[in-house]
Design a protein around this motif. Sequence first.
Motif, PDB file in Angstrom:
ATOM      1  N   GLN A 225      -0.784  28.681 -11.502  1.00 50.35           N
ATOM      2  CA  GLN A 225      -0.122  29.689 -11.133  1.00 50.35           C
ATOM      3  C   GLN A 225       0.756  29.385  -9.752  1.00 50.35           C
ATOM      4  O   GLN A 225       1.944  29.590  -9.609  1.00 50.35           O
ATOM      5  N   ASN A 226       0.078  28.737  -8.787  1.00 53.03           N
ATOM      6  CA  ASN A 226       0.545  28.346  -7.554  1.00 53.03           C
ATOM      7  C   ASN A 226       1.604  27.423  -7.731  1.00 53.03           C
ATOM      8  O   ASN A 226       2.825  27.653  -7.200  1.00 53.03           O
ATOM      9  N   LEU A 227       1.645  26.334  -8.712  1.00 54.29           N
ATOM     10  CA  LEU A 227       2.547  25.372  -8.763  1.00 54.29           C
ATOM     11  C   LEU A 227       3.802  26.095  -9.334  1.00 54.29           C
ATOM     12  O   LEU A 227       4.895  25.618  -9.041  1.00 54.29           O
ATOM     13  N   SER A 228       3.700  27.065 -10.447  1.00 55.30           N
ATOM     14  CA  SER A 228       4.803  27.630 -11.054  1.00 55.30           C
ATOM     15  C   SER A 228       5.515  28.409  -9.859  1.00 55.30           C
ATOM     16  O   SER A 228       6.729  28.419  -9.853  1.00 55.30           O
ATOM     17  N   THR A 229       4.791  29.382  -9.061  1.00 53.80           N
ATOM     18  CA  THR A 229       5.344  29.902  -8.121  1.00 53.80           C
ATOM     19  C   THR A 229       6.126  29.175  -6.892  1.00 53.80           C
ATOM     20  O   THR A 229       7.177  29.353  -6.402  1.00 53.80           O
ATOM     21  N   TRP A 230       5.509  27.827  -6.836  1.00 53.21           N
ATOM     22  CA  TRP A 230       6.048  26.991  -5.692  1.00 53.21           C
ATOM     23  C   TRP A 230       7.236  26.330  -6.188  1.00 53.21           C
ATOM     24  O   TRP A 230       8.358  26.029  -5.536  1.00 53.21           O
ATOM     25  N   ASP A 231       7.367  26.208  -7.650  1.00 54.41           N
ATOM     26  CA  ASP A 231       8.470  25.611  -8.213  1.00 54.41           C
ATOM     27  C   ASP A 231       9.702  26.700  -8.113  1.00 54.41           C
ATOM     28  O   ASP A 231      10.821  26.063  -7.626  1.00 54.41           O
ATOM     29  N   ARG A 232       9.424  27.957  -8.198  1.00 55.99           N
ATOM     30  CA  ARG A 232      10.544  28.734  -8.134  1.00 55.99           C
ATOM     31  C   ARG A 232      10.961  28.816  -6.696  1.00 55.99           C
ATOM     32  O   ARG A 232      12.244  29.077  -6.465  1.00 55.99           O
ATOM     33  N   GLU A 233       9.988  28.920  -5.739  1.00 59.33           N
ATOM     34  CA  GLU A 233      10.448  29.059  -4.416  1.00 59.33           C
ATOM     35  C   GLU A 233      11.159  27.717  -3.863  1.00 59.33           C
ATOM     36  O   GLU A 233      12.116  27.854  -2.905  1.00 59.33           O
ATOM     37  N   LYS A 235      13.114  25.888  -5.741  1.00 54.75           N
ATOM     38  CA  LYS A 235      14.580  26.300  -6.277  1.00 54.75           C
ATOM     39  C   LYS A 235      15.328  26.966  -5.211  1.00 54.75           C
ATOM     40  O   LYS A 235      16.547  26.708  -4.934  1.00 54.75           O
ATOM     41  N   HIS A 236      14.742  28.018  -4.858  1.00 58.66           N
ATOM     42  CA  HIS A 236      15.449  29.068  -4.166  1.00 58.66           C
ATOM     43  C   HIS A 236      15.580  28.407  -2.634  1.00 58.66           C
ATOM     44  O   HIS A 236      16.676  28.750  -2.170  1.00 58.66           O
ATOM     45  N   ARG A 237      14.813  27.794  -2.174  1.00 63.61           N
ATOM     46  CA  ARG A 237      15.183  26.999  -0.903  1.00 63.61           C
ATOM     47  C   ARG A 237      16.305  25.982  -1.034  1.00 63.61           C
ATOM     48  O   ARG A 237      17.279  25.943  -0.115  1.00 63.61           O
ATOM     49  N   ASP A 238      16.240  25.150  -2.205  1.00 62.93           N
ATOM     50  CA  ASP A 238      17.404  24.328  -2.486  1.00 62.93           C
ATOM     51  C   ASP A 238      18.653  25.014  -2.402  1.00 62.93           C
ATOM     52  O   ASP A 238      19.745  24.647  -2.116  1.00 62.93           O
ATOM     53  N   SER A 239      18.766  26.311  -3.297  1.00 68.32           N
ATOM     54  CA  SER A 239      19.726  26.835  -3.470  1.00 68.32           C
ATOM     55  C   SER A 239      20.419  27.441  -2.257  1.00 68.32           C
ATOM     56  O   SER A 239      21.611  27.444  -2.016  1.00 68.32           O
ATOM     57  N   HIS A 240      19.416  27.919  -1.126  1.00 66.88           N
ATOM     58  CA  HIS A 240      20.024  28.615  -0.137  1.00 66.88           C
ATOM     59  C   HIS A 240      20.634  27.516   0.615  1.00 66.88           C
ATOM     60  O   HIS A 240      21.551  27.760   1.550  1.00 66.88           O
ATOM     61  N   ARG A 241      19.977  26.277   0.755  1.00 69.58           N
ATOM     62  CA  ARG A 241      20.582  25.172   1.671  1.00 69.58           C
ATOM     63  C   ARG A 241      21.966  24.657   1.189  1.00 69.58           C
ATOM     64  O   ARG A 241      22.836  24.289   1.664  1.00 69.58           O
ATOM     65  N   VAL A 242      22.091  24.886  -0.296  1.00 77.21           N
ATOM     66  CA  VAL A 242      23.378  24.499  -0.641  1.00 77.21           C
ATOM     67  C   VAL A 242      24.469  25.377  -0.328  1.00 77.21           C
ATOM     68  O   VAL A 242      25.600  25.086  -0.084  1.00 77.21           O
ATOM     69  N   ARG A 243      24.164  26.818  -0.356  1.00 79.83           N
ATOM     70  CA  ARG A 243      24.973  27.806   0.261  1.00 79.83           C
ATOM     71  C   ARG A 243      25.385  27.410   1.647  1.00 79.83           C
ATOM     72  O   ARG A 243      26.426  27.569   2.066  1.00 79.83           O
TER      73      ARG A 243
END
Length: 247
Positions: A225-233, A235-243
Amino acid sequence: MAMRDEILAQIQCAELAGSYEQMIKYLKELIKLDPKLNPEALQWLSTAYERVVGNRRYVWLEMNNENPKPRSSSKFHKFHVDSNPNKVENEIRHYCREIINMVTEKLLPIAETLDEKILFYKLLGEYNHYLTEIENGTACREARDAAIIGYSTAYELSNGYFASCNPIRLSLILNFSTFRYNILNHYDLAYQMAEQAYSIATDELNNLDEEDKPIPMQIIQSIRQNLSTWDRESKHRDSHRVRLNSY
């Protein structure tokens, strides 16, 4: 011997009644009588503080959550629904410092087996970890540094000693990786530690007897469950850096 037997009976009755604060009271009496605890008493110690502090951490985290989850119907959570967060913080602080002092001053100095040492350093990692969640400034930094020492020592001692599906090792990795992620912000290190443990333990789980599987399976699921949550987070951090880079 009669006094020890009486204390042991009181601990067992408190556990059956789910009265973990009472368990702690009698465990302190047992340690005062003789700090050399057998494996069963060590399990009682771990369970009692885990429940007492864990319940309060749940309530405190929910109180400080902008989008709290529906509350548990347990007696403890009902009792604390309208509590001041400072009250719950003080209770967490009290029990964390109590177990830390107990381990540091009475239990760890006389530990003889590697099992005992791993458990005690694990406890020092965990309860200093929980202090970092509620402390600020110097107190937070001291708890953080002590948690790093406790977790790291327990982890190093357990490598090559405990099997990959050993519940103590799995719970150590679950909590250590969570500490690395949430407190230290070492996202990659936390993910790598958890992913490696998950992969190895999952492969070896089938080698366990059926009666030995439930606890490891539960911890493995928490790691997943932690790994799944960290995967999502991630991707969010990567998306934020791209923006940010696109502005």
